[in-house]
Design a protein around this motif. Structure first.
Motif, mmCIF file in Angstrom:
data_model
loop_
_atom_site.group_PDB
_atom_site.id
_atom_site.type_symbol
_atom_site.label_atom_id
_atom_site.label_comp_id
_atom_site.label_asym_id
_atom_site.label_seq_id
_atom_site.Cartn_x
_atom_site.Cartn_y
_atom_site.Cartn_z
ATOM 1 N N ILE A 1 23.492 -37.690 -53.138
ATOM 2 C CA ILE A 1 23.751 -38.113 -51.759
ATOM 3 C C ILE A 1 24.745 -37.175 -51.094
ATOM 4 N N PHE A 2 25.781 -36.821 -51.832
ATOM 5 C CA PHE A 2 26.836 -35.971 -51.274
ATOM 6 C C PHE A 2 26.696 -34.560 -51.846
ATOM 7 N N LYS A 3 25.775 -33.805 -51.243
ATOM 8 C CA LYS A 3 25.413 -32.490 -51.767
ATOM 9 C C LYS A 3 26.390 -31.396 -51.330
ATOM 10 N N SER A 4 26.479 -30.390 -52.177
ATOM 11 C CA SER A 4 27.278 -29.203 -51.866
ATOM 12 C C SER A 4 26.562 -28.366 -50.822
ATOM 13 N N ASN A 5 27.311 -27.733 -49.953
ATOM 14 C CA ASN A 5 26.707 -26.840 -48.956
ATOM 15 C C ASN A 5 26.238 -25.539 -49.586
ATOM 16 N N ARG A 6 26.895 -25.126 -50.651
ATOM 17 C CA ARG A 6 26.561 -23.849 -51.295
ATOM 18 C C ARG A 6 25.368 -23.985 -52.226
ATOM 19 N N LYS A 7 25.356 -25.071 -53.006
ATOM 20 C CA LYS A 7 24.246 -25.303 -53.938
ATOM 21 C C LYS A 7 23.650 -26.669 -53.623
ATOM 22 N N LYS B 1 25.151 -49.136 -46.903
ATOM 23 C CA LYS B 1 23.860 -48.730 -47.443
ATOM 24 C C LYS B 1 22.934 -48.255 -46.329
ATOM 25 N N SER B 2 22.963 -48.945 -45.201
ATOM 26 C CA SER B 2 22.131 -48.562 -44.050
ATOM 27 C C SER B 2 22.492 -47.167 -43.555
ATOM 28 N N LYS B 3 23.780 -46.894 -43.459
ATOM 29 C CA LYS B 3 24.244 -45.573 -43.017
ATOM 30 C C LYS B 3 23.816 -44.491 -44.008
ATOM 31 N N LEU B 4 23.921 -44.778 -45.296
ATOM 32 C CA LEU B 4 23.564 -43.794 -46.325
ATOM 33 C C LEU B 4 22.057 -43.522 -46.319
ATOM 34 N N LYS B 5 21.247 -44.572 -46.128
ATOM 35 C CA LYS B 5 19.791 -44.395 -46.075
ATOM 36 C C LYS B 5 19.389 -43.532 -44.880
ATOM 37 N N LYS B 6 20.020 -43.770 -43.770
ATOM 38 C CA LYS B 6 19.724 -42.981 -42.567
ATOM 39 C C LYS B 6 20.112 -41.521 -42.771
ATOM 40 N N PHE B 7 21.242 -41.316 -43.425
ATOM 41 C CA PHE B 7 21.741 -39.956 -43.670
ATOM 42 C C PHE B 7 20.843 -39.194 -44.635
ATOM 43 N N THR B 8 20.270 -39.883 -45.625
ATOM 44 C CA THR B 8 19.500 -39.222 -46.687
ATOM 45 C C THR B 8 17.984 -39.344 -46.517
ATOM 46 N N LYS B 9 17.510 -39.738 -45.336
ATOM 47 C CA LYS B 9 16.081 -40.031 -45.164
ATOM 48 C C LYS B 9 15.170 -38.837 -45.458
ATOM 49 N N ASP B 10 15.692 -37.605 -45.330
ATOM 50 C CA ASP B 10 14.875 -36.421 -45.603
ATOM 51 C C ASP B 10 15.183 -35.797 -46.968
ATOM 52 N N GLU C 1 29.191 -35.649 -40.928
ATOM 53 C CA GLU C 1 28.720 -36.979 -41.308
ATOM 54 C C GLU C 1 28.807 -37.200 -42.817
ATOM 55 N N ARG C 2 28.477 -36.162 -43.598
ATOM 56 C CA ARG C 2 28.537 -36.300 -45.056
ATOM 57 C C ARG C 2 29.942 -36.654 -45.517
ATOM 58 N N ASP C 3 30.940 -35.945 -44.988
ATOM 59 C CA ASP C 3 32.319 -36.173 -45.393
ATOM 60 C C ASP C 3 32.782 -37.567 -44.983
ATOM 61 N N TYR C 4 32.386 -37.986 -43.804
ATOM 62 C CA TYR C 4 32.728 -39.327 -43.334
ATOM 63 C C TYR C 4 32.157 -40.394 -44.273
ATOM 64 N N LEU C 5 30.878 -40.250 -44.622
ATOM 65 C CA LEU C 5 30.226 -41.234 -45.486
ATOM 66 C C LEU C 5 30.788 -41.216 -46.903
ATOM 67 N N LEU C 6 31.194 -40.051 -47.349
ATOM 68 C CA LEU C 6 31.818 -39.934 -48.672
ATOM 69 C C LEU C 6 33.104 -40.743 -48.719
ATOM 70 N N PHE C 7 33.987 -40.532 -47.740
ATOM 71 C CA PHE C 7 35.253 -41.260 -47.702
ATOM 72 C C PHE C 7 35.029 -42.749 -47.467
ATOM 73 N N LEU C 8 34.049 -43.079 -46.632
ATOM 74 C CA LEU C 8 33.749 -44.484 -46.356
ATOM 75 C C LEU C 8 33.252 -45.196 -47.618
ATOM 76 N N THR C 9 32.420 -44.519 -48.406
ATOM 77 C CA THR C 9 31.903 -45.099 -49.645
ATOM 78 C C THR C 9 33.028 -45.405 -50.622
ATOM 79 N N MET C 10 33.956 -44.477 -50.786
ATOM 80 C CA MET C 10 35.083 -44.713 -51.693
ATOM 81 C C MET C 10 35.983 -45.826 -51.170
ATOM 82 N N THR C 11 36.145 -45.886 -49.854
ATOM 83 C CA THR C 11 37.000 -46.903 -49.245
ATOM 84 C C THR C 11 36.436 -48.303 -49.425
ATOM 85 N N LEU C 12 35.111 -48.445 -49.301
ATOM 86 C CA LEU C 12 34.480 -49.768 -49.318
ATOM 87 C C LEU C 12 34.033 -50.238 -50.705
#
Length: 291
Positions: free
Chosen positions: A199-205, A183-192, A133-144
């Motif tokens: 928003i687009f955090k690294s898996n390692r750090k 924005k709605s999708k990003l808020k849902k993704f980052t609610k915790d 989901e993170r990767d999808y939202l990242l590409f979607l954000t740049m696209t839009l």
């Protein structure tokens, strides 16, 4: 070089810009054996020949090296008040011009026929959504939004509360509006997430954002899964895709330049001219049907 790096940071330059300037200036320093005060047009011309003939650097890239040299001479004056033969000082003792020749080069439409179509971007997004989901939202954000990858990666959760978000690059800040659905999708993704979290955090750090190289690798990976040409799938191409979409719906170049944070309108004019030319060809095909 440490003081030079601090000087660049005081100018609020991006990390990538700082790295580029330091690299280019290091190349000049390693090549030039004389004193800084003696840099003159002949030395600059010899440096140009060195870059093109020995390092095989294109004329377009030489322009970037010359820009770095201008910045270096300004730094020398501002920090140490050293006046080179290329420095011009006004009556108040302030450096007002660095007389390094402007390298003229034609901006080529090197990405013609390499843009991603709407169908191709949808396939890329579908492949990403299926995996992460993170990767999808990242590409979607740049696209839009047409944001640069570094701008997108700098986004933090708290920014989603505002109507407009501010992004800063190379000391320049501009405001953007995120589409409500995004924005709605990003808020849902980052609610915790914490408010200050990326928003687009690294898996390692987890306290760090993804880096540019990882984004490129991810895009290449999903290009393979979506059966797209990998040479067309790089992050900046999503920004170009957005630009073409804006031009096709009639957005004027100056407005688009402001939205994208462009200083030079030349690249945008290329897209505009291409859009007009392609429309002309389509109209010609229609006309042929009727003799």
């Amino acid at each position: 070089m440490n003081d030079l790096e601090r000087y660049f940071r005081e100018k609020y330059l991006s990390e990538n810009t700082i790295k580029t300037y330091l690299r280019n200036i290091s190349i000049f320093i390693n090549w030039y054996s004389g004193e800084i005060i003696n840099i003159d047009p002949i030395i600059v011309d010899n440096y140009k020949k060195y870059l093109m003939e020995e390092r095989k650097i294109s004329i377009r890239s030489v322009a970037a090296y010359f820009n770095s040299l201008k910045i270096f001479i300004k730094y020398i004056y501002e920090r140490y008040k050293i006046v080179t033969k290329l420095s011009v000082i006004n009556e108040y003792g302030k450096l007002i011009r660095v007389n390094i020749p402007h390298i003229k080069h034609k901006i080529k439409d090197i990405n013609y026929n390499k843009e991603l179509s709407v169908k191709e971007v949808k396939r890329l997004l579908k492949a990403a959504l299926k995996a992460n989901e993170r990767d999808y939202l990242l590409f979607l954000t740049m696209t839009l939004t047409g944001m640069r990858v570094s701008e997108t990666l700098s986004l933090k959760v708290f920014q989603l509360k505002d109507l407009m978000i501010e992004v800063t690059l190379k000391g320049r800040t501009r405001s953007l509006i995120l589409p409500p659905s995004l924005k709605s999708k990003l808020k849902k993704f980052t609610k915790d997430f914490e408010s200050e979290s990326y928003i687009f955090k690294s898996n390692r750090k987890l306290d760090k954002a993804l880096d540019r190289k990882t984004v490129y690798s991810l895009m290449q990976k999903y290009a393979g899964e979506a059966k797209l040409k990998k040479e067309k799938c790089f992050p900046h191409n999503l920004r170009k895709h957005y630009t073409v979409n804006e031009i096709n719906i009639g957005t004027d170049i100056q407005t688009l330049a402001d939205e994208l944070g462009h200083k030079n309108l030349e690249t945008l004019r290329i897209y505009k001219e291409r859009s007009v030319e392609e429309k002309r060809k389509r109209m010609q095909k229609i006309a042929k049907k009727y003799g």
